[in-house]
Write a protein that holds these residues in place. Structure first.
Motif, mmCIF file in Angstrom:
data_model
loop_
_atom_site.group_PDB
_atom_site.id
_atom_site.type_symbol
_atom_site.label_atom_id
_atom_site.label_comp_id
_atom_site.label_asym_id
_atom_site.label_seq_id
_atom_site.Cartn_x
_atom_site.Cartn_y
_atom_site.Cartn_z
ATOM 1 N N GLY A 106 -8.982 47.192 31.679
ATOM 2 C CA GLY A 106 -8.308 46.166 32.462
ATOM 3 C C GLY A 106 -7.783 45.004 31.643
ATOM 4 N N SER A 107 -7.929 45.072 30.322
ATOM 5 C CA SER A 107 -7.557 43.924 29.479
ATOM 6 C C SER A 107 -6.066 43.616 29.556
ATOM 7 N N GLN A 108 -5.226 44.634 29.691
ATOM 8 C CA GLN A 108 -3.790 44.393 29.758
ATOM 9 C C GLN A 108 -3.409 43.659 31.040
ATOM 10 N N GLU A 109 -4.029 44.038 32.145
ATOM 11 C CA GLU A 109 -3.775 43.316 33.396
ATOM 12 C C GLU A 109 -4.180 41.851 33.269
ATOM 13 N N ARG A 110 -5.360 41.626 32.715
ATOM 14 C CA ARG A 110 -5.840 40.253 32.571
ATOM 15 C C ARG A 110 -4.969 39.451 31.620
ATOM 16 N N ALA A 111 -4.462 40.116 30.574
ATOM 17 C CA ALA A 111 -3.633 39.420 29.599
ATOM 18 C C ALA A 111 -2.299 38.975 30.188
ATOM 19 N N THR A 112 -1.897 39.577 31.298
ATOM 20 C CA THR A 112 -0.644 39.195 31.952
ATOM 21 C C THR A 112 -0.822 37.996 32.865
ATOM 22 N N ILE A 113 -1.939 37.952 33.598
ATOM 23 C CA ILE A 113 -2.071 36.941 34.657
ATOM 24 C C ILE A 113 -3.020 35.799 34.324
ATOM 25 N N PHE A 114 -3.952 35.982 33.403
ATOM 26 C CA PHE A 114 -4.896 34.906 33.103
ATOM 27 C C PHE A 114 -4.290 33.782 32.253
ATOM 28 N N PRO A 115 -3.568 34.074 31.160
ATOM 29 C CA PRO A 115 -3.086 32.987 30.299
ATOM 30 C C PRO A 115 -2.234 31.929 30.996
ATOM 31 N N PRO A 116 -1.297 32.301 31.902
ATOM 32 C CA PRO A 116 -0.549 31.219 32.574
ATOM 33 C C PRO A 116 -1.455 30.258 33.336
ATOM 34 N N ILE A 117 -2.503 30.793 33.957
ATOM 35 C CA ILE A 117 -3.431 29.954 34.713
ATOM 36 C C ILE A 117 -4.257 29.084 33.777
ATOM 37 N N LEU A 118 -4.810 29.686 32.736
ATOM 38 C CA LEU A 118 -5.660 28.941 31.810
ATOM 39 C C LEU A 118 -4.860 27.866 31.068
ATOM 40 N N ASP A 119 -3.623 28.199 30.698
ATOM 41 C CA ASP A 119 -2.780 27.208 30.014
ATOM 42 C C ASP A 119 -2.432 26.053 30.951
ATOM 43 N N ALA A 120 -2.121 26.369 32.221
ATOM 44 C CA ALA A 120 -1.784 25.310 33.178
ATOM 45 C C ALA A 120 -2.984 24.408 33.434
ATOM 46 N N LEU A 121 -4.185 24.978 33.481
ATOM 47 C CA LEU A 121 -5.388 24.157 33.639
ATOM 48 C C LEU A 121 -5.593 23.237 32.440
ATOM 49 N N LYS A 122 -5.459 23.805 31.250
ATOM 50 C CA LYS A 122 -5.671 23.005 30.030
ATOM 51 C C LYS A 122 -4.683 21.852 29.961
ATOM 52 N N ASP A 123 -3.412 22.143 30.229
ATOM 53 C CA ASP A 123 -2.395 21.092 30.167
ATOM 54 C C ASP A 123 -2.539 20.108 31.331
ATOM 55 N N GLY A 124 -2.809 20.639 32.532
ATOM 56 C CA GLY A 124 -2.837 19.797 33.715
ATOM 57 C C GLY A 124 -4.027 18.873 33.788
ATOM 58 N N LEU A 125 -5.138 19.245 33.136
ATOM 59 C CA LEU A 125 -6.342 18.410 33.172
ATOM 60 C C LEU A 125 -6.621 17.756 31.826
ATOM 61 N N ARG B 122 7.756 30.461 38.304
ATOM 62 C CA ARG B 122 8.368 31.628 37.671
ATOM 63 C C ARG B 122 7.773 32.903 38.259
ATOM 64 N N SER B 123 8.476 33.984 38.041
ATOM 65 C CA SER B 123 8.006 35.303 38.483
ATOM 66 C C SER B 123 7.309 35.992 37.324
ATOM 67 N N ILE B 124 6.161 36.614 37.617
ATOM 68 C CA ILE B 124 5.391 37.342 36.598
ATOM 69 C C ILE B 124 5.093 38.734 37.153
ATOM 70 N N GLU B 125 5.593 39.758 36.509
ATOM 71 C CA GLU B 125 5.327 41.125 36.949
ATOM 72 C C GLU B 125 3.909 41.524 36.549
ATOM 73 N N ALA B 126 3.168 42.046 37.512
ATOM 74 C CA ALA B 126 1.757 42.373 37.265
ATOM 75 C C ALA B 126 1.358 43.590 38.077
ATOM 76 N N VAL B 127 0.639 44.499 37.429
ATOM 77 C CA VAL B 127 0.021 45.600 38.152
ATOM 78 C C VAL B 127 -1.334 45.140 38.647
ATOM 79 N N TYR B 128 -1.937 45.934 39.532
ATOM 80 C CA TYR B 128 -3.220 45.529 40.118
ATOM 81 C C TYR B 128 -4.132 46.742 40.175
ATOM 82 N N ALA B 129 -5.268 46.650 39.450
ATOM 83 C CA ALA B 129 -6.259 47.736 39.434
ATOM 84 C C ALA B 129 -5.607 49.065 39.090
ATOM 85 N N HIS B 130 -4.794 49.053 38.048
ATOM 86 C CA HIS B 130 -4.020 50.228 37.655
ATOM 87 C C HIS B 130 -4.840 51.155 36.762
#
Length: 404
Positions: A180-199, A376-384
């Motif tokens: 599942g690392s590829q799925e996580r690598a698509t959707i986690f970094p935008p969230i973690l980066d936004a948290l780091k910058d936003g807080l 922005r739009s981010i293409e992501a698979v789910y439980a693939h």
């Protein structure tokens, strides 16, 4: 008059006389001694060629029904329903395998050797073997949940919701395996980066809420950061009991193994793809996360508590999206950050099935200040399943917003 008619009349006369002479003390009683045959047990040397016998329960005791006098609260019933679903996994999956085997058994006799030559007849035994392995793990989860929530080994509900187990098998691959690392690598970094910058401007403790926790990998990734204190919320007890087992009964990485795809026979690139194992967790979930069990709209009475709320594949599970967005706004401190990533796969129960633009418009009307530049739009698979010939890709929508 024929002889047959005469005999019938004589018989009627005799019956009438006997009826008159019988005592009137009660109805006529007739005792019939009928010998009912006992059940027959058939032993089959090669069960793979007996498609009408669906269950392989040689190693599984039939569960007892719960005591009739036991009254469960709605929460207890939800927990026990999840436990029952995990405990009855083998019954369900053996049925599904047997259906495929029965269809295989309908092959014309002259075609069967061809199927056997490519090894198709071996798949049923392979699937059953891995189903037993899955059941052994899922039984451990169910037993641990019984102990955690105070149920006895005989407590079950009348029905099992097999989607609990299907969701777990999909989500454990997505959240806690190398696959599942590829799925996580698509959707986690935008969230973690936004948290780091936003807080970034906040000093000291940063409180973050992750509703729709699932099996918790994102919440743990956030909690790995210094000074982040993470609360999470989950309503689905299939996810909750599996997560509790994972966190409390795991001592080494890749300690557990399941076979998530043993009933997923279509869209396979290779025969062995059906039986591919998933080893988990790829890392130990050691960071501190406080999981709140229950409804996101009910379990958080304190307003203006969080510096950030993160919603991943969450807001479209709402029955009422206005309630969800209003609650996110209420829970944020002034200046607090909302980060969203997900599709808009509304359920049939949703009162409003909005477009992305409508959700953003509604958010602003409820008091959020949306950062449209962040969208922005981010293409992501789910439980693939890796190497599957079928891939569902969501065009997820990402944005950040503030509570002024």
């Amino acid at each position: 008059m024929s002889r047959r008619v005469v005999r019938v009349l004589l018989l009627l006369i005799v019956v009438g006389v006997v009826a008159v002479l019988l005592p009137r003390s009660g109805p006529l009683s007739i005792n019939l001694n009928v010998n009912v045959p006992r059940p027959v047990t058939v032993h089959i040397d090669n069960p793979s060629y007996a498609p009408n016998f669906y269950h392989d329960n040689s190693q599984r005791a039939i569960p007892k029904s719960p005591p009739a006098s036991k009254t469960l609260s709605p929460k207890q019933h939800s927990i026990l329903s999840a436990i029952t679903s995990f405990a009855k996994y083998a019954d369900h999956v053996f049925d599904k395998i047997a259906v495929r085997e029965e269809r295989f058994g309908r092959l014309p006799a002259n075609q069967r050797p061809l199927a056997e030559a490519i090894g198709y007849n071996t798949h049923f035994g392979d699937a059953r073997s891995r189903a037993r392995s899955n059941a052994k793990f899922l039984d451990k989860v169910a037993d641990y949940a019984r102990e955690t929530y105070g149920f006895s080994s005989g407590d079950i509900t009348d029905t099992a919701r097999h989607e609990y187990v299907a969701d777990f098998l999909a989500h454990v691959s997505r959240d806690w395996s190398s696959e599942g690392s590829q799925e996580r690598a698509t959707i986690f970094p935008p969230i973690l980066d936004a948290l780091k910058d936003g807080l970034a401007g906040l000093k000291g403790e940063k409180k973050v809420l992750v509703p729709g926790f699932g099996l918790g990998r994102l919440a743990h990734e956030i909690a790995n950061e210094t000074d982040y204190f993470v609360d999470a919320c989950e309503l689905d007890y299939g996810s909750i009991i599996a997560y509790n087992y994972l966190v409390n009964q795991t001592t080494t990485p890749f300690e557990h193994t399941v076979y998530p795809f043993i009933t997923n026979w279509p869209f396979q690139q290779t025969a062995k793809g059906r039986f591919a194992p998933i080893h988990f967790p790829d890392v130990l979930p050691t960071s501190r996360v406080n999981l709140v069990e229950g409804d996101f709209l009910v379990e958080f009475p304190e307003s203006e508590k969080y510096d950030a709320v993160v919603t991943l594949f969450f807001i479209d599970v709402s029955e009422n999206i206005i309630d969800f967005l209003s609650n996110i706004h209420r829970l944020l401190k002034p200046g607090g950050l909302w980060i969203n990533l997900g599709p808009f796969k509304w359920g049939s129960f949703s009162q409003l099935q909005l477009s992305a633009e409508e959700v953003l418009d509604l958010s602003e009307r409820l008091g959020f200040k949306v950062n449209h530049d962040s969208r922005r739009s981010i293409e992501a698979v789910y439980a693939h399943q890796v190497d599957s010939l079928l891939k569902y890709t969501y065009v997820t929508q990402f944005w950040t917003a503030r509570k002024p």
